[in-house]
Design an enzyme around this catalytic site. Structure first.
Site, PDB file in Angstrom:
ATOM      1  N   GLU A 199      39.291   8.536  24.847  1.00  0.00           N
ATOM      2  CA  GLU A 199      38.401   8.272  23.435  1.00  0.00           C
ATOM      3  C   GLU A 199      38.122   9.575  23.772  1.00  0.00           C
ATOM      4  O   GLU A 199      37.535  10.102  24.375  1.00  0.00           O
ATOM      5  CB  GLU A 199      38.288   7.418  23.288  1.00  0.00           C
ATOM      6  CG  GLU A 199      38.913   5.864  22.416  1.00  0.00           C
ATOM      7  CD  GLU A 199      38.288   5.119  22.101  1.00  0.00           C
ATOM      8  OE1 GLU A 199      36.776   4.867  21.476  1.00  0.00           O
ATOM      9  OE2 GLU A 199      38.282   3.527  22.350  1.00  0.00           O
ATOM     10  N   GLU A 252      35.253   7.279  26.064  1.00  0.00           N
ATOM     11  CA  GLU A 252      35.111   6.485  26.671  1.00  0.00           C
ATOM     12  C   GLU A 252      36.946   6.474  27.694  1.00  0.00           C
ATOM     13  O   GLU A 252      37.284   6.477  26.714  1.00  0.00           O
ATOM     14  CB  GLU A 252      34.747   5.569  26.458  1.00  0.00           C
ATOM     15  CG  GLU A 252      35.233   4.387  25.078  1.00  0.00           C
ATOM     16  CD  GLU A 252      35.592   2.849  24.948  1.00  0.00           C
ATOM     17  OE1 GLU A 252      34.498   2.712  25.484  1.00  0.00           O
ATOM     18  OE2 GLU A 252      35.759   2.595  24.188  1.00  0.00           O
ATOM     19  N   ASN A 261      39.269   3.341  28.309  1.00  0.00           N
ATOM     20  CA  ASN A 261      40.403   1.529  27.912  1.00  0.00           C
ATOM     21  C   ASN A 261      41.322   1.532  28.555  1.00  0.00           C
ATOM     22  O   ASN A 261      42.224   2.618  28.674  1.00  0.00           O
ATOM     23  CB  ASN A 261      40.132   1.664  27.046  1.00  0.00           C
ATOM     24  CG  ASN A 261      38.713   1.067  26.035  1.00  0.00           C
ATOM     25  OD1 ASN A 261      37.769   0.788  26.591  1.00  0.00           O
ATOM     26  ND2 ASN A 261      38.653   2.239  24.738  1.00  0.00           N
ATOM     27  N   PHE A 289      30.148  -8.301   4.929  1.00  0.00           N
ATOM     28  CA  PHE A 289      31.142  -9.024   6.243  1.00  0.00           C
ATOM     29  C   PHE A 289      30.996 -10.361   7.010  1.00  0.00           C
ATOM     30  O   PHE A 289      31.571 -10.200   8.156  1.00  0.00           O
ATOM     31  CB  PHE A 289      31.922  -7.826   6.553  1.00  0.00           C
ATOM     32  CG  PHE A 289      31.870  -6.403   5.832  1.00  0.00           C
ATOM     33  CD1 PHE A 289      33.725  -6.017   5.839  1.00  0.00           C
ATOM     34  CD2 PHE A 289      31.248  -5.157   5.795  1.00  0.00           C
ATOM     35  CE1 PHE A 289      34.058  -4.741   4.431  1.00  0.00           C
ATOM     36  CE2 PHE A 289      31.607  -4.552   5.099  1.00  0.00           C
ATOM     37  CZ  PHE A 289      33.014  -4.151   4.551  1.00  0.00           C
TER      38      PHE A 289
END
Length: 194
Positions: free
Chosen positions: A14, A27, A29, A87
């Site tokens: 990313e 990062e 993943n 939320f």
């Protein structure tokens, strides 16, 4: 990066792009991202299939130069949460669950249309013990404006009763003029939807 650590599998690196148009590493993943259908739509590749093939020892059947982008894709995570109550999670029975009609499927990436990835069903329970995601709603359009129009139509056609979802919030985001013109940054939600 992958070569430096001798990594051989699907993974996601990313970055963010600054005003100077330079890329800044965030990062890596060692898995596919939830948003991998966006890449599948614009490239026509089934990334899950490719991940399995690589895990089985097969080499990739293409190079980076072979990958062409076509169109624009957007993904909305449809979550069991109430945007009108900050939320908060929303649990309970899906009294009514009717996603918009899918016009493309995972096995046929790269075609303009609507895709719904889900594991829930009408009458099923949304418990408090798991991730709140109900579905991933993905659209693929000719360009950004077409993708936004397709997503707005798909969100408007998504019916969920029995629990609250974040669909109204996502519909509001997509309708906002700044979002439609691409004039936004990471402070957009705090600025417009405090």
């Amino acid at each position: 990066l992958a070569k430096a650590v001798k990594y051989q599998s699907a993974g996601t690196v990313e970055f963010v792009v600054g005003k100077d148009q330079d890329f800044y590493f965030l990062e890596m993943n060692t898995r596919l991202q939830v948003e991998h259908p966006v890449t599948e739509c614009i490239t026509g590749l089934d990334l899950v299939e490719q991940m399995i093939r690589v895990a089985a020892g097969e080499p990739l059947g293409f190079t980076q130069a072979d990958i062409k982008r076509d169109g624009w894709a957007i993904e909305c995570r449809i979550n069991a949460e109430d945007p009108f109550r900050n939320f908060l999670p929303s649990t309970g029975r899906l009294v009514r669950y009717q996603p918009p009609e899918a016009t493309m499927v995972q096995a046929e990436p790269g075609r303009f249309g609507v895709r719904v990835d889900t594991g829930v069903y009408e009458g099923g329970e949304i418990p408090m013990f798991y991730d709140s995601m109900i579905a991933k709603l993905i659209v693929h359009g000719r360009d950004r404006a077409d993708a936004i129009a397709k997503m707005r139509e798909a969100l408007n056609g998504f019916v969920i009763r029995g629990i609250s979802s974040n669909i109204p919030f996502q519909a509001a985001l997509l309708a906002h003029p700044d979002f439609q013109t691409g004039n936004f940054n990471t402070g957009f939600i705090a600025q417009h939807y405090a």
